[in-house]
Design a protein around this motif. Structure first.
Motif, PDB file in Angstrom:
ATOM      1  N   TYR A  84       0.926  -1.061   0.007  1.00  0.00           N
ATOM      2  CA  TYR A  84       0.012   0.079   0.099  1.00  0.00           C
ATOM      3  C   TYR A  84       0.754   1.193  -0.059  1.00  0.00           C
ATOM      4  O   TYR A  84       0.478   2.307  -0.557  1.00  0.00           O
ATOM      5  CB  TYR A  84      -1.145  -0.184   1.151  1.00  0.00           C
ATOM      6  N   ASP A  86       3.862   1.540  -1.523  1.00  0.00           N
ATOM      7  CA  ASP A  86       4.124   1.883  -2.749  1.00  0.00           C
ATOM      8  C   ASP A  86       3.194   2.389  -3.688  1.00  0.00           C
ATOM      9  O   ASP A  86       3.320   3.207  -4.436  1.00  0.00           O
ATOM     10  CB  ASP A  86       4.719   0.436  -3.460  1.00  0.00           C
ATOM     11  N   LEU A  87       2.216   1.919  -3.609  1.00  0.00           N
ATOM     12  CA  LEU A  87       0.993   2.461  -4.282  1.00  0.00           C
ATOM     13  C   LEU A  87       0.734   3.928  -4.353  1.00  0.00           C
ATOM     14  O   LEU A  87       0.494   4.915  -4.840  1.00  0.00           O
ATOM     15  CB  LEU A  87      -0.548   1.772  -3.950  1.00  0.00           C
ATOM     16  N   THR A  88       0.684   4.212  -2.828  1.00  0.00           N
ATOM     17  CA  THR A  88       0.649   5.637  -2.212  1.00  0.00           C
ATOM     18  C   THR A  88       1.650   6.578  -3.103  1.00  0.00           C
ATOM     19  O   THR A  88       1.447   7.507  -3.436  1.00  0.00           O
ATOM     20  CB  THR A  88       0.890   5.704  -0.712  1.00  0.00           C
ATOM     21  N   HIS A  90       3.384   5.863  -5.788  1.00  0.00           N
ATOM     22  CA  HIS A  90       2.999   5.867  -7.274  1.00  0.00           C
ATOM     23  C   HIS A  90       2.140   6.798  -7.677  1.00  0.00           C
ATOM     24  O   HIS A  90       2.106   7.545  -8.676  1.00  0.00           O
ATOM     25  CB  HIS A  90       2.709   4.378  -7.550  1.00  0.00           C
ATOM     26  N   VAL A 102      -5.535   7.244  -0.408  1.00  0.00           N
ATOM     27  CA  VAL A 102      -5.769   6.279  -1.487  1.00  0.00           C
ATOM     28  C   VAL A 102      -6.747   5.490  -1.066  1.00  0.00           C
ATOM     29  O   VAL A 102      -7.865   4.969  -1.923  1.00  0.00           O
ATOM     30  CB  VAL A 102      -4.144   5.160  -1.501  1.00  0.00           C
ATOM     31  N   TRP A 136       3.667  -1.035 -11.437  1.00  0.00           N
ATOM     32  CA  TRP A 136       2.660   0.057 -11.255  1.00  0.00           C
ATOM     33  C   TRP A 136       2.515   0.761 -12.801  1.00  0.00           C
ATOM     34  O   TRP A 136       1.360   1.070 -12.970  1.00  0.00           O
ATOM     35  CB  TRP A 136       2.977   1.064 -10.150  1.00  0.00           C
ATOM     36  N   HIS A 153      -5.821   6.166 -12.272  1.00  0.00           N
ATOM     37  CA  HIS A 153      -5.182   6.082 -10.943  1.00  0.00           C
ATOM     38  C   HIS A 153      -6.525   5.623  -9.942  1.00  0.00           C
ATOM     39  O   HIS A 153      -6.262   4.786  -9.263  1.00  0.00           O
ATOM     40  CB  HIS A 153      -4.936   7.479 -10.397  1.00  0.00           C
ATOM     41  N   LEU A 156      -6.609   1.864 -10.353  1.00  0.00           N
ATOM     42  CA  LEU A 156      -5.572   1.103  -9.843  1.00  0.00           C
ATOM     43  C   LEU A 156      -5.838   1.187  -8.296  1.00  0.00           C
ATOM     44  O   LEU A 156      -5.679   0.145  -7.264  1.00  0.00           O
ATOM     45  CB  LEU A 156      -4.387   1.783 -10.097  1.00  0.00           C
ATOM     46  N   ALA A 157      -6.218   2.198  -7.555  1.00  0.00           N
ATOM     47  CA  ALA A 157      -6.477   2.388  -6.377  1.00  0.00           C
ATOM     48  C   ALA A 157      -7.361   1.383  -5.732  1.00  0.00           C
ATOM     49  O   ALA A 157      -7.562   0.632  -4.794  1.00  0.00           O
ATOM     50  CB  ALA A 157      -6.555   3.734  -5.805  1.00  0.00           C
ATOM     51  N   VAL A 160      -6.465  -2.235  -5.739  1.00  0.00           N
ATOM     52  CA  VAL A 160      -5.512  -2.878  -4.831  1.00  0.00           C
ATOM     53  C   VAL A 160      -6.268  -2.722  -3.412  1.00  0.00           C
ATOM     54  O   VAL A 160      -6.096  -3.495  -2.493  1.00  0.00           O
ATOM     55  CB  VAL A 160      -4.196  -1.680  -4.591  1.00  0.00           C
TER      56      VAL A 160
END
Length: 316
Positions: A84, A86-88, A90, A102, A136, A153, A156-157, A160
């Motif tokens: 999470y 890493d996603l934040t 990105h 996110v 990502w 975006h 993607l959020a 995840v």
């Protein structure tokens, strides 16, 4: 000293672990905060989900008689919290801080990448999980901080977030079976602050009660360590009925203090009275500071004070 250099003060010798006032705390001390969970049965299942610890990111265990028995611990580098994070990063947000943004962004998207994430983030039969590397950029272009976010975006959020909820549910169900059907689940760790996942766990999971300790993040390590040491010394922890710990003040006391400090005020603001038939939280219906719930209490009276709203009948 006159005519010479000052004599440096000697620091007092630090006690060694296990001696004096210094006692070692176990790895995953945050889980010890489960000692303060409102009692709902003989056993309490404990699930810690975090970014990183000394060597692990996850701990599943059960409290019996005040003793924590670990059942499984997922070693790094596999981590739901780091996933999470890493996603934040990105998505252009500040990692280890803006994960809640996110979670909110996910509500605007569709989980179109859920199939792929089910392949890359997998639950194991032993009660853990594996997280493979995720490209990502192939799913959504990296966002600059403060830049406008797109539908890609948000999708993607949402993907995840949906996979996180599924994994948390699977881990909690495994723990329920491994613990022998504990009726209460106590959660800790940064991932446990994902209230959307917690709501789904409360609605679809096997537990009668889901309790997220208020200091679920890094600050919970100190709380858990203190409760662990207290427990080893025979001091029974008092169940926490909410996050509103510490001293309280009445309206009259607050108004008197403002007058003493000569602070201008615009009149008194009081909390609205409870609706007729409402019952405040008690030891049998613990409350936490959050959104107020009007769910029916077990006694049949409507709850009009902040409550966890996670009670559910035991599985049939």
């Amino acid at each position: 000293m006159p005519g010479g250099a000052a004599v440096p003060r000697r620091r007092p010798a630090r006690p060694r672990p296990g001696e004096g006032a210094l006692r070692p705390a176990p790895r995953g001390a945050r889980a010890s905060a489960g000692l303060a969970a409102p009692p709902a049965g003989d056993d309490t299942a404990v699930l810690v989900l975090d970014g990183r610890g000394e060597a692990a990111s996850h701990l599943a265990g059960v409290y019996r008689g005040g003793e924590l028995s670990p059942l499984y611990s997922q070693e790094l580098p596999h981590s739901l919290g780091l996933l999470y994070e890493d996603l934040t990063r990105h998505l252009g947000f500040l990692h280890s801080s803006d994960e809640y943004k996110v979670m909110a962004l996910a509500s605007y998207g569709r989980p179109k990448h859920l199939g792929l994430l089910r392949e890359l983030v997998r639950v194991t039969d032993a009660g853990g999980f594996h997280v493979d590397r995720i490209d990502w950029a192939s799913l959504a272009k990296a966002a600059e901080p403060g830049a406008e976010l797109t539908e890609d975006h948000a999708d993607l959020a949402a993907s995840v977030q949906a996979r996180l909820e599924e994994v948390v549910l699977d881990l909690a169900r495994w723990l329920y079976d491994a613990s022998g059907g504990a009726s209460t689940l106590a959660m800790a760790g940064g991932v446990a602050l994902n209230c959307v996942a917690n709501a789904r766990l409360a609605a679809e999971g096997p537990y009668r009660d889901v309790w997220v300790q208020p200091a679920a993040g890094d600050s919970g390590t100190a709380l858990g360590a203190a409760l662990h040491v207290a427990g080893t010394l025979g001091d029974r922890a008092t169940p926490m009925s909410g996050a509103d710990l510490g001293r309280g003040w009445s309206d009259d006391e607050l108004e008197a203090e403002l007058r003493r400090a000569r602070c201008p005020t615009s009149g008194r603001t009081r909390l609205p009275p409870r609706r007729p038939g409402c019952s405040p939280p008690t030891a049998s219906s613990p409350g936490t500071r959050g959104a107020a719930s009007t769910a029916r209490a077990p006694s049949g009276t409507a709850r009009c004070w902040p409550t966890p709203a996670t009670r559910r009948p035991p599985p049939g």
